[in-house]
Design a protein around this motif. Structure first.
Motif, mmCIF file in Angstrom:
data_model
loop_
_atom_site.group_PDB
_atom_site.id
_atom_site.type_symbol
_atom_site.label_atom_id
_atom_site.label_comp_id
_atom_site.label_asym_id
_atom_site.label_seq_id
_atom_site.Cartn_x
_atom_site.Cartn_y
_atom_site.Cartn_z
ATOM 1 N N ALA A 290 0.825 -1.212 0.000
ATOM 2 C CA ALA A 290 0.000 0.000 0.000
ATOM 3 C C ALA A 290 0.859 1.262 0.000
ATOM 4 C CB ALA A 290 -0.929 -0.003 1.213
ATOM 5 N N GLY A 291 2.019 1.188 0.620
ATOM 6 C CA GLY A 291 2.901 2.350 0.702
ATOM 7 C C GLY A 291 3.919 2.429 -0.411
ATOM 8 N N GLY A 292 3.785 1.579 -1.417
ATOM 9 C CA GLY A 292 4.731 1.589 -2.523
ATOM 10 C C GLY A 292 4.718 2.908 -3.273
ATOM 11 N N HIS A 293 5.906 3.325 -3.724
ATOM 12 C CA HIS A 293 5.979 4.595 -4.437
ATOM 13 C C HIS A 293 5.606 4.400 -5.903
ATOM 14 C CE1 HIS A 293 9.768 3.214 -6.196
ATOM 15 N NE2 HIS A 293 10.161 2.882 -4.985
ATOM 16 N N GLU A 294 5.440 5.501 -6.599
ATOM 17 C CA GLU A 294 5.044 5.468 -8.002
ATOM 18 C C GLU A 294 6.078 4.710 -8.829
ATOM 19 O OE1 GLU A 294 5.097 9.164 -10.492
ATOM 20 O OE2 GLU A 294 2.924 8.887 -10.409
ATOM 21 N N VAL A 295 5.612 3.906 -9.759
ATOM 22 C CA VAL A 295 6.499 3.129 -10.619
ATOM 23 C C VAL A 295 6.694 3.893 -11.919
ATOM 24 C CG1 VAL A 295 6.884 0.908 -11.732
ATOM 25 C CG2 VAL A 295 5.580 1.015 -9.592
ATOM 26 N N PRO A 296 7.937 4.221 -12.297
ATOM 27 C CA PRO A 296 8.155 5.016 -13.507
ATOM 28 C C PRO A 296 7.532 4.377 -14.744
ATOM 29 C CG PRO A 296 10.180 4.833 -12.226
ATOM 30 C CD PRO A 296 9.185 3.893 -11.603
ATOM 31 N N GLY A 297 6.735 5.161 -15.449
ATOM 32 C CA GLY A 297 6.166 4.707 -16.707
ATOM 33 C C GLY A 297 5.034 3.720 -16.592
ATOM 34 N N ARG A 298 4.538 3.484 -15.391
ATOM 35 C CA ARG A 298 3.411 2.572 -15.189
ATOM 36 C C ARG A 298 2.251 3.370 -14.601
ATOM 37 N NH1 ARG A 298 8.110 0.734 -17.051
ATOM 38 N NH2 ARG A 298 8.054 -1.502 -17.490
ATOM 39 N N MET A 299 1.267 3.668 -15.429
ATOM 40 C CA MET A 299 0.148 4.527 -15.033
ATOM 41 C C MET A 299 0.678 5.771 -14.293
ATOM 42 S SD MET A 299 -2.838 3.858 -16.045
ATOM 43 C CE MET A 299 -3.479 2.571 -17.126
ATOM 44 N N GLU A 300 1.721 6.327 -14.842
ATOM 45 C CA GLU A 300 2.372 7.481 -14.219
ATOM 46 C C GLU A 300 1.651 8.766 -14.606
ATOM 47 O OE1 GLU A 300 6.794 9.611 -13.979
ATOM 48 O OE2 GLU A 300 6.493 7.831 -15.232
ATOM 49 N N ARG A 301 1.162 9.464 -13.598
ATOM 50 C CA ARG A 301 0.433 10.720 -13.822
ATOM 51 C C ARG A 301 1.456 11.846 -13.948
ATOM 52 N NH1 ARG A 301 -5.055 9.931 -11.356
ATOM 53 N NH2 ARG A 301 -5.148 12.163 -10.918
ATOM 54 N N VAL A 302 1.597 12.383 -15.136
ATOM 55 C CA VAL A 302 2.608 13.400 -15.400
ATOM 56 C C VAL A 302 2.030 14.809 -15.230
ATOM 57 C CG1 VAL A 302 4.251 14.281 -17.103
ATOM 58 C CG2 VAL A 302 3.790 11.818 -16.967
ATOM 59 N N ILE A 303 0.836 15.023 -15.744
ATOM 60 C CA ILE A 303 0.154 16.318 -15.610
ATOM 61 C C ILE A 303 -1.212 16.053 -15.002
ATOM 62 C CG2 ILE A 303 -0.757 18.329 -16.843
ATOM 63 C CD1 ILE A 303 1.334 17.641 -19.066
ATOM 64 N N GLU A 304 -1.494 16.681 -13.886
ATOM 65 C CA GLU A 304 -2.769 16.458 -13.213
ATOM 66 C C GLU A 304 -3.879 17.276 -13.874
ATOM 67 O OE1 GLU A 304 -3.566 14.305 -10.985
ATOM 68 O OE2 GLU A 304 -1.541 13.548 -10.568
ATOM 69 N N ARG A 305 -5.088 16.740 -13.797
ATOM 70 C CA ARG A 305 -6.246 17.437 -14.352
ATOM 71 C C ARG A 305 -6.481 18.750 -13.590
ATOM 72 N NH1 ARG A 305 -9.458 14.703 -17.187
ATOM 73 N NH2 ARG A 305 -9.295 12.745 -16.003
ATOM 74 N N SER A 306 -6.807 19.801 -14.333
ATOM 75 C CA SER A 306 -7.091 21.103 -13.714
ATOM 76 C C SER A 306 -8.205 21.778 -14.513
ATOM 77 C CB SER A 306 -5.827 21.981 -13.726
ATOM 78 O OG SER A 306 -5.520 22.386 -15.049
ATOM 79 N N ASP A 307 -8.472 23.023 -14.186
ATOM 80 C CA ASP A 307 -9.533 23.729 -14.918
ATOM 81 C C ASP A 307 -9.069 24.166 -16.306
ATOM 82 O OD1 ASP A 307 -7.730 25.624 -14.108
ATOM 83 O OD2 ASP A 307 -9.208 26.963 -13.201
ATOM 84 N N VAL A 308 -7.785 23.907 -16.618
ATOM 85 C CA VAL A 308 -7.292 24.242 -17.963
ATOM 86 C C VAL A 308 -6.591 23.071 -18.652
ATOM 87 C CG1 VAL A 308 -7.072 26.729 -17.557
ATOM 88 C CG2 VAL A 308 -5.167 25.199 -16.958
#
Length: 531
Positions: free
Chosen positions: A356-374
Motif C-alpha cells: 500500500a505504501g509503494g511509491h510510483e512506478v516510472p512509466g506505469r500509469m504514471e500521472r505526469v500532468i494532473e487534471r485542472s480547470d485548464v
C-alpha cells in the motif's frame, strides 16, 4: 555504479570445470601454460563476463554463439585485456585455436548455462545468501517487482532491485540495459549487494532471459508469475513455447517456492506442472476457484490515485488491502506482490502495508500532468501488448469525464501479428487516436503504422478522430493540445524508456519529458496570450 563486488571470493579453473561439467581443459597457444610452471587448472579466476569490452584481469570470459558473430572471435582482445581463461563450446574452441589465443579454455556443450554456474561459483553463490525474488510474466513484472520490494523493506533495512527500469542497490541506481542482465552481471550485482549489507532483492525475469540462461546458477527464494499474454511470438513461435520459457524459473533447484496468478489459462497450466511448493492467487471474480488466495471485492480507484480490495487467505480469513495505483490490473499486481512478499518471509500485515505504501512506478500509469480547470490529465503507461493496452484504456476510462485520447504505436522487428489487433483495441476503447512511432528499429516506420491502421479501419472505416503524427515527440505534443480539462491523454508503449531506436540508432527520448516540454510551451503560450 559498480556492477561487481570490490573483492570476489573467486575460484580456480579446476573448481569451475567441476561445477560446469567441462569435459576437458584445452590449451591454446604457447602462452596458455602458467609462467611459474603451475598447472593451468590452478589458474585463479576473480571475475566473470560475457562482454569483451568489460574484461578485467583475472576474468573468465564466456564466448557464445551470437546472432551475428561468435564471442570467440574476440579471443585475442580479451586475452590482451587480461582474461585468465575462456569458457566456450566446440565451435568457439576451434576459433580460438585458429587465432592462437594463448589462454586455457573450458569447452562445454551449453556455454550459456555453464557461464551462469561458473559466475555463481566465482562470486560465492550470492543468491543463496539473500532473500531473492524473481518475477516473470508478460505484463506487470515491473510494477509487481516494485510492490514486492516495498513490502520487503518492512522487514529488511537494505534491499536491491533489478529490472526494466533500473539496477538499484539501496539508494544507488543506474538505468538498466535490459529487463534481465546477463548471468555474470546478475551474480556480480548480487555479490556486491551482499557485501554492502543488502539482505533481500527482487529481479524481473524476461522470457528471453530464461530461454538464454541469464538466470543460470541462481537460486530464488520465491518465483512469481503474473500472467501470459500475446507477445514475443517472433522469438518463442507459440504460446506454449512462451510458457515453457517462463516455466524454467520454477524448476526444482532454481526456486524454492512459487507464487502463481491463475487468472488466465497459462497461469493455471503452469500451476499444474510446477514441482515446488506453490501458492495460487486469483484476483478476478470470474477466475476459477482454484486459488489459495482470492480477491473477493475491489474498488478500482475512481479518483485515479489508488485501489482498495478485500482478499481471503488460505485459511479463509478476510483482509483489507490497498494498491497505490488505480485499475483492476493493479489490484492483481498488488495481490500477487502481497502473497510473494509473505512467501519471502514478510509477516502478512507488513506485506499488506508495504505494498500500500509503494511509491510510483516510472512509466506505469504514471500521472505526469494532473487534471485542472485548464489541463487534461496526462498519463504515461508501458502497455505494449494487446491485453495490456486493453487494461490500460479500461483502467483510465472510469476516471475520464470527457474524452479518452490515446497516443500509441508499435515496435519494429517484433511480433508483427499484434499490430492490427492493437489498432482494433484502440479504435474500440479510445475516443481519439494519435497514431505514431514507438521503436521502429530497422523497419520502415510508415509500414508499422499502416499495419496498425488496418486494425483501426476495421472499427472506423472512415478513420474519424484518427490522427497520424510523427515524430513521436510531436505526436505527444499534438495529443496534449487536443486535450480539454475533462479529458485524459494517455501515451502507451514506451513507459519509462529513455531512448527511441530508429534505423539502428538510439536517440535520447522519454514520454514523460515529451509531455512536460509540450506542457511548458502550452503554458507559455497561454501566459503570452494574457499579456
Amino acid at each position: 555504479m559498480e556492477l561487481r563486488p570490490a573483492h570476489a571470493r573467486g575460484a580456480n579453473l579446476a573448481q569451475v570445470a567441476a561445477r560446469v561439467g567441462a569435459d576437458a581443459l584445452h590449451l591454446m597457444g604457447p602462452g596458455s601454460a602458467r609462467p611459474d610452471g603451475a598447472e593451468p587448472s590452478s589458474v585463479a579466476l576473480s571475475g566473470a563476463t560475457v562482454d569483451s569490452r568489460e574484461v578485467r584481469p583475472g576474468d573468465l570470459f564466456g564466448a557464445f554463439p551470437g546472432f551475428k558473430v561468435h564471442g570467440a572471435t574476440f579471443g585475442a582482445q580479451v586475452a590482451a585485456a587480461g582474461a585468465a581463461a575462456v569458457l566456450t563450446d566446440a565451435a568457439g574452441a576451434e576459433l580460438l585455436a585458429a587465432d592462437a589465443v594463448a589462454l586455457p579454455v573450458l569447452v562445454v556443450a551449453d556455454p550459456r548455462a555453464a557461464m551462469g554456474e561458473a559466475a555463481a561459483l566465482i562470486y560465492g553463490d550470492p543468491s543463496r545468501d539473500l532473500v531473492f525474488v524473481g518475477v516473470t510474466g508478460t505484463n506487470g513484472k515491473t510494477t509487481t517487482s516494485y510492490f514486492i520490494e516495498s513490502a520487503l523493506r518492512r522487514l529488511h533495512d537494505r534491499t536491491g532491485i533489478m529490472g526494466t527500469v533500473e539496477l538499484r542497490i539501496g539508494s544507488e541506481a543506474i538505468e538498466s540495459p535490459r529487463t534481465t542482465v546477463e548471468a555474470p552481471v546478475l551474480h556480480g550485482l548480487l555479490a556486491r549487494m551482499r557485501d554492502e549489507g543488502v539482505t533481500a532483492a527482487v529481479t524481473e525475469v524476461s522470457s528471453h532471459a530464461a530461454a538464454l540462461d541469464r538466470i543460470a546458477g541462481v537460486e530464488f527464494a520465491v518465483a512469481v508469475f503474473t500472467n501470459l499474454q500475446w507477445d514475443h511470438l517472433d522469438f518463442h513461435k507459440t504460446m506454449d513455447g512462451y510458457l515453457d520459457a517462463k516455466a524454467r524459473l520454477f524448476e526444482p533447484g532454481r526456486a524454492r517456492r512459487a507464487v502463481i496468478n491463475v487468472d488466465d489459462e497459462w497461469g493455471r497450466k503452469l500451476a499444474g506442472r510446477v514441482q515446488i511448493p506453490c501458492e495460487r492467487v486469483s484476483t478476478r471474480p470470474d477466475a476459477p476457484h482454484l486459488a489459495d488466495w482470492s480477491v473477493t471485492w475491489a474498488d478500482i480507484g475512481l479518483d485515479g490515485v489508488g485501489s482498495r480490495f478485500i482478499f481471503t487467505d488460505p485459511e479463509g480469513a478476510e483482509h483489507h488491502a490497498e494498491s497505490p495505483l488505480p485499475g483492476l490490473v493493479n489490484v492483481s499486481n498488488s495481490m500477487v506482490a502481497i502473497v510473494a512478499a509473505h512467501a519471502a518471509g514478510v509477516p502478512l500485515d507488513d506485506a499488506i502495508a508495504g505494498v500500500a505504501g509503494g511509491h510510483e512506478v516510472p512509466g506505469r500509469m504514471e500521472r505526469v500532468i494532473e487534471r485542472s480547470d485548464v489541463d487534461p490529465l496526462a498519463i504515461v503507461d508501458y502497455a505494449h501488448t494487446p491485453d495490456a493496452l486493453t487494461l490500460a484504456l479500461e483502467g483510465v476510462r472510469p476516471i475520464t469525464p470527457g474524452r479518452l485520447i490515446l497516443i500509441f504505436g508499435s515496435d519494429g522487428d517484433r511480433d508483427q501479428g499484434k499490430r492490427p489487433v492493437m489498432g482494433e483495441i484502440a479504435a474500440q476503447l479510445a475516443d481519439i487516436i494519435v497514431l505514431t512511432d514507438e521503436n521502429p528499429r530497422s523497419e520502415e516506420p510508415a509500414a508499422i503504422r499502416a499495419a496498425i491502421r488496418e486494425g483501426i479501419q476495421k472499427v472506423r472505416p472512415d478513420l474519424h478522430d484518427v490522427h497520424e503524427v510523427e515524430p513521436r515527440v510531436e505526436a505527444v505534443a499534438y495529443g496534449l493540445r487536443l486535450g480539454r480539462p475533462g479529458d485524459t491523454v494517455i501515451v502507451t508503449g514506451k513507459g519509462h524508456e529513455p531512448t527511441q531506436e530508429i534505423a539502428g540508432v538510439f536517440h535520447r527520448y522519454n514520454d514523460r519529458d515529451a509531455y512536460l516540454a509540450a506542457h511548458a510551451r502550452i503554458v507559455a503560450e497561454r501566459e503570452g496570450g494574457q499579456e
